[in-house]
Design a protein around this motif. Structure first.
Motif, PDB file in Angstrom:
ATOM      1  N   ASP A  33       0.998  -1.293  -0.115  1.00  0.00           N
ATOM      2  CA  ASP A  33      -0.091   0.064  -0.056  1.00  0.00           C
ATOM      3  C   ASP A  33       0.942   1.107  -0.013  1.00  0.00           C
ATOM      4  N   GLY A  34       0.246   2.396  -0.343  1.00  0.00           N
ATOM      5  CA  GLY A  34       0.949   3.517  -0.463  1.00  0.00           C
ATOM      6  C   GLY A  34       0.051   4.849   0.120  1.00  0.00           C
ATOM      7  N   CYS A  35       0.003   5.544  -0.839  1.00  0.00           N
ATOM      8  CA  CYS A  35      -0.724   7.013  -0.566  1.00  0.00           C
ATOM      9  C   CYS A  35      -0.118   8.046   0.100  1.00  0.00           C
ATOM     10  N   THR A  36      -0.416   9.167  -0.429  1.00  0.00           N
ATOM     11  CA  THR A  36       0.061  10.556   0.355  1.00  0.00           C
ATOM     12  C   THR A  36      -1.278  11.382   0.320  1.00  0.00           C
ATOM     13  N   ALA A  37      -1.577  11.999   1.334  1.00  0.00           N
ATOM     14  CA  ALA A  37      -2.708  12.845   1.333  1.00  0.00           C
ATOM     15  C   ALA A  37      -2.460  14.054   2.147  1.00  0.00           C
ATOM     16  N   PHE A  38      -3.333  15.232   1.669  1.00  0.00           N
ATOM     17  CA  PHE A  38      -3.330  16.467   2.374  1.00  0.00           C
ATOM     18  C   PHE A  38      -4.697  17.164   2.761  1.00  0.00           C
ATOM     19  N   ILE A  39      -4.811  17.831   3.687  1.00  0.00           N
ATOM     20  CA  ILE A  39      -6.114  18.339   4.316  1.00  0.00           C
ATOM     21  C   ILE A  39      -6.020  19.750   4.627  1.00  0.00           C
ATOM     22  N   ILE A  40      -6.753  20.640   4.070  1.00  0.00           N
ATOM     23  CA  ILE A  40      -6.680  22.090   3.926  1.00  0.00           C
ATOM     24  C   ILE A  40      -7.978  22.773   4.744  1.00  0.00           C
ATOM     25  N   PRO A  41      -7.928  23.190   6.028  1.00  0.00           N
ATOM     26  CA  PRO A  41      -9.069  23.863   6.383  1.00  0.00           C
ATOM     27  C   PRO A  41      -9.312  25.095   5.891  1.00  0.00           C
ATOM     28  N   LYS A  42     -10.464  25.648   5.937  1.00  0.00           N
ATOM     29  CA  LYS A  42     -11.006  26.568   5.061  1.00  0.00           C
ATOM     30  C   LYS A  42     -10.277  27.907   5.234  1.00  0.00           C
ATOM     31  N   ASN A  43      -9.803  27.918   6.623  1.00  0.00           N
ATOM     32  CA  ASN A  43      -9.247  29.669   6.715  1.00  0.00           C
ATOM     33  C   ASN A  43      -7.849  29.425   6.073  1.00  0.00           C
ATOM     34  N   TYR A  44      -7.401  28.568   5.527  1.00  0.00           N
ATOM     35  CA  TYR A  44      -6.070  28.298   4.704  1.00  0.00           C
ATOM     36  C   TYR A  44      -6.150  28.278   3.220  1.00  0.00           C
ATOM     37  N   SER A  45      -7.339  28.175   2.721  1.00  0.00           N
ATOM     38  CA  SER A  45      -7.415  28.151   1.047  1.00  0.00           C
ATOM     39  C   SER A  45      -7.767  29.478   0.741  1.00  0.00           C
ATOM     40  N   THR A  46      -7.548  29.563  -0.705  1.00  0.00           N
ATOM     41  CA  THR A  46      -7.621  31.112  -1.372  1.00  0.00           C
ATOM     42  C   THR A  46      -9.339  31.429  -1.208  1.00  0.00           C
ATOM     43  N   ASP A  47      -9.936  30.567  -1.311  1.00  0.00           N
ATOM     44  CA  ASP A  47     -11.520  31.055  -1.325  1.00  0.00           C
ATOM     45  C   ASP A  47     -12.343  30.413  -0.320  1.00  0.00           C
ATOM     46  N   GLU A  48     -11.861  30.159   0.992  1.00  0.00           N
ATOM     47  CA  GLU A  48     -12.346  29.738   2.131  1.00  0.00           C
ATOM     48  C   GLU A  48     -13.161  28.391   2.203  1.00  0.00           C
ATOM     49  N   SER A  49     -12.764  27.723   1.223  1.00  0.00           N
ATOM     50  CA  SER A  49     -13.284  26.342   1.096  1.00  0.00           C
ATOM     51  C   SER A  49     -12.640  25.212   1.977  1.00  0.00           C
ATOM     52  N   VAL A  50     -13.030  24.057   2.083  1.00  0.00           N
ATOM     53  CA  VAL A  50     -12.309  22.801   2.640  1.00  0.00           C
ATOM     54  C   VAL A  50     -11.666  21.991   1.706  1.00  0.00           C
ATOM     55  N   MET A  51     -10.551  21.912   1.553  1.00  0.00           N
ATOM     56  CA  MET A  51      -9.940  20.965   0.313  1.00  0.00           C
ATOM     57  C   MET A  51      -9.314  20.001   1.109  1.00  0.00           C
ATOM     58  N   LEU A  52      -9.455  18.739   0.253  1.00  0.00           N
ATOM     59  CA  LEU A  52      -8.465  17.584   0.561  1.00  0.00           C
ATOM     60  C   LEU A  52      -8.208  16.974  -0.698  1.00  0.00           C
ATOM     61  N   LEU A  53      -6.905  16.237  -0.464  1.00  0.00           N
ATOM     62  CA  LEU A  53      -6.020  15.709  -1.859  1.00  0.00           C
ATOM     63  C   LEU A  53      -5.759  14.269  -1.455  1.00  0.00           C
ATOM     64  N   LYS A  54      -6.003  13.205  -2.210  1.00  0.00           N
ATOM     65  CA  LYS A  54      -5.451  12.125  -2.150  1.00  0.00           C
ATOM     66  C   LYS A  54      -4.781  11.407  -3.139  1.00  0.00           C
ATOM     67  N   ASN A  55      -3.658  11.275  -3.173  1.00  0.00           N
ATOM     68  CA  ASN A  55      -2.940  10.356  -4.355  1.00  0.00           C
ATOM     69  C   ASN A  55      -2.816   8.961  -3.947  1.00  0.00           C
ATOM     70  N   ARG A  56      -3.654   8.335  -4.600  1.00  0.00           N
ATOM     71  CA  ARG A  56      -3.773   6.765  -4.226  1.00  0.00           C
ATOM     72  C   ARG A  56      -2.749   5.768  -5.077  1.00  0.00           C
ATOM     73  N   ASP A  57      -2.075   5.193  -3.886  1.00  0.00           N
ATOM     74  CA  ASP A  57      -0.837   4.322  -4.355  1.00  0.00           C
ATOM     75  C   ASP A  57      -1.215   3.010  -4.063  1.00  0.00           C
ATOM     76  N   LEU A  58      -0.647   2.021  -4.953  1.00  0.00           N
ATOM     77  CA  LEU A  58      -0.589   0.621  -4.823  1.00  0.00           C
ATOM     78  C   LEU A  58       0.664   0.201  -5.750  1.00  0.00           C
ATOM     79  N   GLY A  59       1.014  -1.030  -5.070  1.00  0.00           N
ATOM     80  CA  GLY A  59       2.011  -1.837  -5.874  1.00  0.00           C
ATOM     81  C   GLY A  59       1.037  -2.758  -6.852  1.00  0.00           C
ATOM     82  N   PHE A  60       1.828  -3.235  -7.856  1.00  0.00           N
ATOM     83  CA  PHE A  60       1.324  -4.207  -8.819  1.00  0.00           C
ATOM     84  C   PHE A  60       0.284  -3.528  -9.862  1.00  0.00           C
TER      85      PHE A  60
END
Length: 375
Positions: free
Chosen positions: A88-115
């Motif tokens: 398994d892998g994956c790297t993920a990010f979480i951005i609360p609304k006070n830290y986004s350019t338009d005051e939205s909540v944003m999250l990112l997931k890069n989904r990683d697996l072998g094979f």
């Protein structure tokens, strides 16, 4: 009316080529490792006792829609024998609304697996009667969603962590994929999801990301231990290790390498987040494509190692897809199927029809075939 069987049949028909690709590659892998095909297809009912019946009904529908055996679809979802072959892998990010350019909540997931070849990616809705509708990226033919956002604006996904079960009697219950899907279906908020976790038995080891319009948390789940909840008030990230729970000792060269890779990606992610006062969708797209310390297993956009034998390269964890979730005036998602550095991010508002190239897995398969020709 959308029953589990009807939803599965529709998905099986739409994802048929990607499912057939997946099964062909699974059988090739079993043959290479001299593993018995019939053993794979034999369903151990004990392993399914924590799986809701509606998910098995959806498996039956997928099998009919794709024209394959029910046992094959169950094996792709729940039989762990060949899943032990890759990391398994994956790297993920979480951005609360006070830290986004338009005051939205944003999250990112890069989904990683072998094979990599075993996991053609699709984007799909689940819209079962009586449950929240949600959208997320998963593998073709899978009823196991490891990420998604529901119609109430609740986001849930994970990054895998190593497990070391001290007391197996305390590590019984749901897998992480069942936890995530049930949260998306049955919960309306982060608080609902936390209550669900605290009142459930689980056999899972993960960093579980949860977010709604008002609250962002990361929950460290470790089988046999109480969950630890990080309340997130500024941009943060995780890869594949714990910050609170104790990580298992590394025992061999491969485990040492995997630990080094997760720590490297985590440190890089933290550095990237500190470089911006406010973060935008475009910033998250660039982060998902980041090749610092690569491109390779240690970069956020993960690729096979340049050196090593062919089997090591095949089994190495690589980025299968990237998905950004945004909670603002509307619920939005941005999806790249395949390596994000080589893929277009496609924007959808919740409720939009999914383009066929994403719903069928065509976009992922096209990139995969192009990469094979270039090798």
């Amino acid at each position: 009316m959308t029953s589990p069987f009807v939803q599965g049949r529709r998905r099986g028909f739409t994802e048929r080529e990607a499912i057939l690709h997946r099964l062909r590659e699974v059988y090739k892998a079993l043959e290479f490792f001299e593993l018995d095909r019939e053993t794979l297809l034999k369903v151990d009912e004990n392993k399914l006792k924590h799986v809701p019946e509606r998910y098995l009904e959806e498996c039956r529908g997928i099998a009919e829609g794709a024209g394959v055996k029910y046992e094959e679809i169950v094996a792709l979802n729940y039989i762990l024998m060949f899943y032990q072959l890759f990391k398994d892998g994956c790297t993920a990010f979480i951005i609360p609304k006070n830290y986004s350019t338009d005051e939205s909540v944003m999250l990112l997931k890069n989904r990683d697996l072998g094979f990599r070849r075993l996991h053609p990616q699709v984007l799909s809705y689940s819209e079962l009667d009586g449950y929240n509708k949600f959208i997320g990226v998963t593998s073709a033919g899978s009823v196991c969603w490891y990420q998604g956002v529901n119609e109430k604006g609740l986001i849930a996904f994970n990054t895998a962590t190593p497990c070391q079960i001290i007391d197996p009697t305390r590590a019984q219950g749901m897998s992480i994929s069942t936890i995530i899907r049930r949260i998306l279906e049955e919960c309306d908020s982060v608080d609902d999801a936390l209550k669900f976790i605290l009142n459930s038995e689980y056999n899972a080891c993960s960093n579980l990301f949860l977010a709604d319009y008002e609250k962002t948390v990361i929950v460290e789940l470790k089988a046999g231990f109480s969950p630890y909840i990080w309340e997130i008030s500024e941009p943060d990230c995780r890869s594949n290790h714990y910050l609170f729970h104790i990580n298992p000792e590394v025992r061999d060269k491969m485990e040492i390498l995997a630990r080094q890779q997760t720590l490297t990606r985590y440190a890089r992610g933290k550095k990237l987040l500190k470089m911006k006062e406010k973060i935008s969708i475009e910033d998250l797209i660039e982060i998902s494509r980041d090749h610092f310390y690569g491109p390779g297993p240690s970069s956020i956009c993960r690729h096979p190692p340049i050196i090593g034998n062919p089997l090591t390269k095949i089994m190495s964890s690589t980025t299968l897809s990237a998905q950004i979730f945004k909670l603002g005036e509307e619920i939005e998602t941005y999806v790249a199927l395949g390596y994000p550095c080589q893929s277009e991010f496609i924007k959808l508002k919740f409720g939009d029809e999914i383009p066929r190239k994403l719903a069928s897995g065509e976009a992922w398969l096209k990139q995969y075939e192009e990469q094979k020709r270039q090798q």
